[in-house]
Motif scaffolding. Sequence first.
Motif, PDB file in Angstrom:
ATOM      1  N   SER A  45      -0.635  -2.149   0.657  1.00 16.37           N
ATOM      2  CA  SER A  45       0.162  -1.344  -0.265  1.00 16.37           C
ATOM      3  C   SER A  45       1.530  -1.988  -0.407  1.00 16.37           C
ATOM      4  O   SER A  45       2.047  -2.590   0.532  1.00 16.37           O
ATOM      5  CB  SER A  45       0.308   0.106   0.227  1.00 16.37           C
ATOM      6  N   VAL A  46       2.088  -1.885  -1.608  1.00 15.76           N
ATOM      7  CA  VAL A  46       3.436  -2.380  -1.881  1.00 15.76           C
ATOM      8  C   VAL A  46       4.271  -1.177  -2.270  1.00 15.76           C
ATOM      9  O   VAL A  46       3.960  -0.500  -3.244  1.00 15.76           O
ATOM     10  CB  VAL A  46       3.450  -3.426  -3.007  1.00 15.76           C
ATOM     11  N   SER A  47       5.325  -0.895  -1.505  1.00 19.50           N
ATOM     12  CA  SER A  47       6.093   0.320  -1.705  1.00 19.50           C
ATOM     13  C   SER A  47       7.513   0.046  -2.166  1.00 19.50           C
ATOM     14  O   SER A  47       8.155  -0.880  -1.677  1.00 19.50           O
ATOM     15  CB  SER A  47       6.163   1.125  -0.399  1.00 19.50           C
ATOM     16  N   PHE A  55       1.874   1.097  -4.782  1.00 18.80           N
ATOM     17  CA  PHE A  55       0.668   0.518  -5.363  1.00 18.80           C
ATOM     18  C   PHE A  55      -0.282   0.255  -4.204  1.00 18.80           C
ATOM     19  O   PHE A  55       0.059  -0.499  -3.294  1.00 18.80           O
ATOM     20  CB  PHE A  55       0.974  -0.807  -6.065  1.00 18.80           C
ATOM     21  N   THR A  56      -1.460   0.835  -4.229  1.00 16.22           N
ATOM     22  CA  THR A  56      -2.332   0.773  -3.069  1.00 16.22           C
ATOM     23  C   THR A  56      -3.638   0.050  -3.349  1.00 16.22           C
ATOM     24  O   THR A  56      -4.350   0.393  -4.287  1.00 16.22           O
ATOM     25  CB  THR A  56      -2.650   2.190  -2.554  1.00 16.22           C
ATOM     26  N   PHE A  57      -3.955  -0.948  -2.519  1.00 18.94           N
ATOM     27  CA  PHE A  57      -5.246  -1.619  -2.545  1.00 18.94           C
ATOM     28  C   PHE A  57      -6.032  -1.137  -1.339  1.00 18.94           C
ATOM     29  O   PHE A  57      -5.500  -1.111  -0.225  1.00 18.94           O
ATOM     30  CB  PHE A  57      -5.063  -3.138  -2.444  1.00 18.94           C
ATOM     31  N   VAL A  58      -7.262  -0.741  -1.562  1.00 15.25           N
ATOM     32  CA  VAL A  58      -8.020  -0.165  -0.461  1.00 15.25           C
ATOM     33  C   VAL A  58      -9.425  -0.743  -0.382  1.00 15.25           C
ATOM     34  O   VAL A  58     -10.000  -1.179  -1.375  1.00 15.25           O
ATOM     35  CB  VAL A  58      -8.131   1.367  -0.600  1.00 15.25           C
ATOM     36  N   GLN A  63      -8.310   5.401   1.783  1.00 15.73           N
ATOM     37  CA  GLN A  63      -8.000   5.084   3.178  1.00 15.73           C
ATOM     38  C   GLN A  63      -6.547   4.658   3.382  1.00 15.73           C
ATOM     39  O   GLN A  63      -5.825   5.212   4.209  1.00 15.73           O
ATOM     40  CB  GLN A  63      -8.939   3.975   3.665  1.00 15.73           C
ATOM     41  N   VAL A  64      -6.114   3.663   2.629  1.00 13.51           N
ATOM     42  CA  VAL A  64      -4.760   3.142   2.821  1.00 13.51           C
ATOM     43  C   VAL A  64      -3.718   4.130   2.317  1.00 13.51           C
ATOM     44  O   VAL A  64      -2.667   4.302   2.943  1.00 13.51           O
ATOM     45  CB  VAL A  64      -4.611   1.781   2.116  1.00 13.51           C
TER      46      VAL A  64
END
Length: 232
Positions: A45-47, A55-58, A63-64
């Motif tokens: 994730s990039v916060s 922005f979340t990659f899971v 989950q993330v």
Amino acid sequence: MEPIPETVRAIEELGPFVAQGEMLEVLGNLSRQVEAVAPRCVGMSVSSREYGVTFTFVASALQVAFLDAVQFLDGGPCVQSVELGAVVGYRVEGAIDEQSWALFARAAAATGIASTLTLPLVRSGAIEGTVNLYGSTADAFDGRHERLAAVFETSAHRLVTNADLSFSTRQLAEAAPQLLEAESLLNQSASVVAALQRVDATTARDRIRTAARGAGISPTQLAEALVILGRR
């Protein structure tokens, strides 16, 4: 790793303000580069620190996003990285019984995460946000810190800079038709947080809502996961 639907919809809602295709392309390129350096990385994730946009990659659905929310709620390596402006590596094994980040350690273990690496995004001496990486093994990021930092040196800053808008889909997610069930779940999860943080139920509910918004999921989604975690 692929972006969750909420992330894609949120970027689409930014409309003429940003180059949507470019943002998704940058996210995709970052995830592929991370996997090349650290094959055991299963989530990213990039916060943005200023706007609370994630922005979340899971690897598996939410989950993330859930793990990000738990950190916003009760602390964790992501939060510490922002506070210290430093790289923070974390291994879940042996940390579950410790008082510090206890909820995050339990949540990570329950979702199959064995280690994390958080990299601060610093520009002109100011922290803009963080990159949060989640590994399936305890040594997923060992000896890879510098190479992973290089991956995010320019691209992640561009993402955070372009994320200067609220994601209304995340607020809309709260307006689900199952309102009574959602309220029940929120109350149950609030009791878990209230006992852990020694606060009243109202404060606990407010903290759950705030943490969920920060991670890009609905309070109901976070509440359901917390209730399950509380039964373990």
